[in-house]
Design a protein around this motif. Structure first.
Motif, PDB file in Angstrom:
ATOM      1  N   CYS A 114      67.389  41.586  65.380  1.00  0.00           N
ATOM      2  CA  CYS A 114      66.813  41.809  66.713  1.00  0.00           C
ATOM      3  C   CYS A 114      65.630  42.770  66.651  1.00  0.00           C
ATOM      4  CB  CYS A 114      67.872  42.345  67.668  1.00  0.00           C
ATOM      5  SG  CYS A 114      69.124  41.145  68.112  1.00  0.00           S
ATOM      6  N   ASP A 168      62.704  40.942  65.167  1.00  0.00           N
ATOM      7  CA  ASP A 168      62.100  40.030  66.150  1.00  0.00           C
ATOM      8  C   ASP A 168      61.142  40.769  67.074  1.00  0.00           C
ATOM      9  OD1 ASP A 168      63.480  37.914  65.069  1.00  0.00           O
ATOM     10  OD2 ASP A 168      64.996  37.825  66.664  1.00  0.00           O
ATOM     11  N   THR A 218      64.261  36.440  58.758  1.00  0.00           N
ATOM     12  CA  THR A 218      64.651  36.505  60.168  1.00  0.00           C
ATOM     13  C   THR A 218      63.957  35.455  61.016  1.00  0.00           C
ATOM     14  OG1 THR A 218      62.958  38.111  60.831  1.00  0.00           O
ATOM     15  CG2 THR A 218      65.042  38.997  59.956  1.00  0.00           C
ATOM     16  N   VAL A 219      62.984  34.744  60.444  1.00  0.00           N
ATOM     17  CA  VAL A 219      62.237  33.732  61.192  1.00  0.00           C
ATOM     18  C   VAL A 219      62.074  32.469  60.334  1.00  0.00           C
ATOM     19  CG1 VAL A 219      60.938  35.356  62.608  1.00  0.00           C
ATOM     20  CG2 VAL A 219      60.006  34.621  60.436  1.00  0.00           C
TER      21      VAL A 219
END
Length: 80
Positions: A35, A38, A74-75
């Motif tokens: 999180c 992001d 994370t992506v």
């Protein structure tokens, strides 16, 4: 419960977490790191930069890195 801190070492002191957050375990800390990543990715994209080689360090005690989450993990990057 333990207090975890999240640092972005390649981004310098601007991205140091001095407060931390109480979480149940390392899995919860990894989710929080994603999180946090992001949020940083969103801010970086707005400036036209993205450090896909950067990471989020999860720090638990006395500044010692407990785990690391690479930003690139994370992506999903679609290079079409």
């Amino acid at each position: 419960m333990a207090r975890f801190y999240f640092q972005f070492p390649e981004r310098g002191p601007t991205f140091e977490d001095h407060d931390g957050i109480e979480l149940i375990d390392l899995d919860a800390a990894r989710q929080q790191a994603i999180c946090s990543a992001d949020a940083v990715i969103g801010a970086e994209v707005k400036t036209g930069e993205l450090c896909v080689g950067c990471r989020v360090d999860i720090i638990k005690v006395a500044g010692k890195t407990f785990a690391t989450v690479p930003i690139k993990d994370t992506v999903k990057i679609d290079a079409r």
